[in-house]
Design an enzyme around this catalytic site. Structure first.
Site, PDB file in Angstrom:
ATOM      1  N   HIS A  24      24.765  27.013 -54.155  1.00  0.00           N
ATOM      2  CA  HIS A  24      25.687  27.533 -53.272  1.00  0.00           C
ATOM      3  C   HIS A  24      27.114  27.852 -54.122  1.00  0.00           C
ATOM      4  O   HIS A  24      28.267  27.255 -53.400  1.00  0.00           O
ATOM      5  CB  HIS A  24      25.934  26.835 -52.034  1.00  0.00           C
ATOM      6  N   HIS A  80      14.250  33.494 -44.068  1.00  0.00           N
ATOM      7  CA  HIS A  80      15.634  33.352 -44.492  1.00  0.00           C
ATOM      8  C   HIS A  80      15.987  34.401 -45.510  1.00  0.00           C
ATOM      9  O   HIS A  80      15.161  34.592 -46.515  1.00  0.00           O
ATOM     10  CB  HIS A  80      15.950  32.001 -45.036  1.00  0.00           C
ATOM     11  N   GLU A  82      18.536  34.236 -47.460  1.00  0.00           N
ATOM     12  CA  GLU A  82      19.303  33.836 -48.865  1.00  0.00           C
ATOM     13  C   GLU A  82      18.499  33.945 -50.103  1.00  0.00           C
ATOM     14  O   GLU A  82      17.334  33.691 -50.123  1.00  0.00           O
ATOM     15  CB  GLU A  82      19.829  32.528 -48.841  1.00  0.00           C
ATOM     16  N   ASP A  84      17.351  32.270 -52.628  1.00  0.00           N
ATOM     17  CA  ASP A  84      16.888  31.303 -53.297  1.00  0.00           C
ATOM     18  C   ASP A  84      15.483  31.422 -52.722  1.00  0.00           C
ATOM     19  O   ASP A  84      14.499  30.569 -53.205  1.00  0.00           O
ATOM     20  CB  ASP A  84      17.625  29.924 -53.280  1.00  0.00           C
ATOM     21  N   HIS A 146      20.769  27.879 -41.506  1.00  0.00           N
ATOM     22  CA  HIS A 146      22.119  27.708 -41.414  1.00  0.00           C
ATOM     23  C   HIS A 146      22.922  29.305 -41.436  1.00  0.00           C
ATOM     24  O   HIS A 146      23.859  29.262 -41.682  1.00  0.00           O
ATOM     25  CB  HIS A 146      22.656  26.942 -42.366  1.00  0.00           C
ATOM     26  N   ASP A 165      15.065  26.071 -44.866  1.00  0.00           N
ATOM     27  CA  ASP A 165      16.095  25.235 -44.939  1.00  0.00           C
ATOM     28  C   ASP A 165      16.449  23.945 -44.425  1.00  0.00           C
ATOM     29  O   ASP A 165      16.698  22.875 -44.864  1.00  0.00           O
ATOM     30  CB  ASP A 165      17.583  25.847 -45.102  1.00  0.00           C
ATOM     31  N   TYR A 193      21.950  16.596 -47.919  1.00  0.00           N
ATOM     32  CA  TYR A 193      21.674  17.978 -47.700  1.00  0.00           C
ATOM     33  C   TYR A 193      22.271  18.089 -46.561  1.00  0.00           C
ATOM     34  O   TYR A 193      22.728  19.225 -46.253  1.00  0.00           O
ATOM     35  CB  TYR A 193      20.020  18.066 -47.668  1.00  0.00           C
ATOM     36  N   HIS A 226      12.854  23.394 -49.422  1.00  0.00           N
ATOM     37  CA  HIS A 226      13.429  22.596 -50.585  1.00  0.00           C
ATOM     38  C   HIS A 226      12.815  21.371 -50.505  1.00  0.00           C
ATOM     39  O   HIS A 226      12.666  20.600 -49.417  1.00  0.00           O
ATOM     40  CB  HIS A 226      15.101  22.678 -50.495  1.00  0.00           C
TER      41      HIS A 226
HETATM   42 FE1  FEO Z   1      19.790  28.971 -47.231  1.00  0.00          FE
HETATM   43 FE2  FEO Z   1      17.680  27.481 -49.360  1.00  0.00          FE
HETATM   44  O1  FEO Z   1      18.847  28.852 -48.517  1.00  0.00           O
END
Ligand code: FEO
Length: 397
Positions: A24, A80, A82, A84, A146, A165, A193, A226
């Site tokens: 991030h 999601h 994002e 990643d 998130h 996430d 985290y 993750h």
């Molecule tokens: Fe919100 Fe692992 O990306």
């Protein structure tokens, strides 16, 4: 890493990023690396749940190929936007061009603005179902957990939650399951985290967990996007999230300071001695100029008190501290007590500046700040010690 079977018809096909150290941007120091977990559900129809960060596309494709020909994928579930988790989507979709992409309405908007893909997209809402044959997927919107687009996917017959996430950890490992790794280490990474990513969204976390519990949905496995998969005791991480989201704290003080010529550091140590001698209050001390900020925020997760110190420079606090407090403000910690301290040479300014920022962050300033001109003398050393004792009483020491 090769593909890993989780149960019949469900495989981990993600990637392990051993080397990433800044996540991030630089808001999260991933000293243990991370993983980008993608899951392949194989039934009469085949669904890929999430992809991986773009530079790891080849790992994902290789892992999928161990199980099936990627051309056979019927659905790509995008929990999601994002990057990643979606970075490999364009490349994967080229291998299965007829596959439909599913996600929330916000996900559709976000994916388009990231990749401009001409993909068939099906918007889904909470409660929508997708039958793959014997297995059914259902979806649970999780806005702001998130990101606005975030969504959980649930495998109905197998009682497996794929919450993207949520419940993750930034931890690169050759193991995939909670019963294969040290449980204390794992919870520590999960807490880090939560503290650095999810803490500001705690009211939403509580509401979402309550919603799931009221729906009486069984959960046998939680497979986040993750880190490690929770299969031994998935409720352990759910219960921990409830405690963290409630801002449950201990008799613990985290002292964070930045110092120019050691006077503020001397103050920090004397204040710590005052707290320690009061008894029953745990203390941690960090120089924010050299400590890992991600670790400091994690230590603050269960601390009732924060003491913030800085030398004065240009009538203000030092720059590392200013950056740290800006991040702390974003984390929106609730129910904490704080106070400021620091040394100065001419007029001072750091203590007032810290107090202002703490108040703007919604953190209660529990006692007047303590400033010392240049190097503390014996009386000022005693004042620092008493400052610590007074703060300890407020913490319950
Ligand atoms: Fe919100 Fe692992 O990306």
């Amino acid at each position: 890493m090769t593909a890993v079977k989780i149960i019949d018809g469900l495989y981990w096909v993600g990637a392990v990023d051993w080397n990433v150290r800044a996540f991030h941007g630089h808001t999260y120091n991933t000293q243990k690396g991370t993983t980008y977990n993608a899951y392949l559900v194989v039934d009469e129809k085949i669904a890929l749940v999430d992809t991986v960060y773009g530079p790891f596309t080849a790992d994902l494709i290789e892992n999928i190929k161990e199980i099936i020909d990627p051309a056979k994928i019927d659905y790509i579930i995008a929990n999601h936007v994002e990057t990643d988790h979606s970075g490999a989507l364009p490349a994967i979709h080229k291998l299965c061009p007829k596959a439909k992409v599913l996600g929330t309405q916000k996900c559709k908007e976000g994916l388009y603005k990231n990749y401009y893909g001409d993909w068939e997209f099906q918007e889904v809402k909470t409660g929508d179902k997708l039958s793959l044959g014997k297995k059914t997927l259902t979806f649970l919107e999780a806005p702001m957990l998130h990101w606005p687009d975030s969504m959980f996917t649930y495998m109905v017959e197998d009682a497996i939650l794929l919450p993207n996430d949520a419940f993750g950890q930034h931890y690169a490992s050759s193991q995939r399951f909670d019963d294969e790794v040290d449980p204390c280490f794992l919870m520590d990474e999960a807490a880090k985290y939560y503290a650095n990513i999810l803490l500001p969204f705690s009211p939403l976390v509580l509401r979402k967990i309550d919603e799931v519990q009221k729906a009486n949905i069984p959960i046998k496995i939680i497979a986040p996007s993750h880190g490690i998969i929770w299969r031994k005791d998935p409720m352990k991480i759910v219960n921990a999230y409830v405690e963290w989201a409630k801002n449950t704290t201990k008799k613990k003080v985290v002292i964070v300071y930045e110092t120019m010529w050691k006077s503020t550091e001397i103050m920090a140590k004397q204040i710590a001695d005052g707290i320690i001698d009061s008894g029953g209050v745990d203390v941690k001390i960090y120089d924010v100029g050299s400590a890992d900020k991600t670790d400091v925020i994690k230590e603050m997760l269960d601390a009732k008190g924060f003491l913030i110190g800085s030398s004065t420079h240009g009538n203000d606090m030092l720059p590392h501290m200013a950056g740290f407090l800006a991040f702390l403000k974003d984390m929106k910690p609730k129910g904490r007590l704080t106070a400021a301290f620091g040394s100065f040479g001419w007029a001072g300014g750091a203590v007032a500046s810290i107090e202002k920022m703490l108040k703007e962050s919604g953190i209660e300033v529990a006692q007047p700040g303590l400033g010392v001109k240049f190097v503390p003398d014996a009386n000022e050393i005693k004042a620092c010690y008493e400052f610590g004792r007074e703060f300890a009483k407020k913490i319950g020491g």
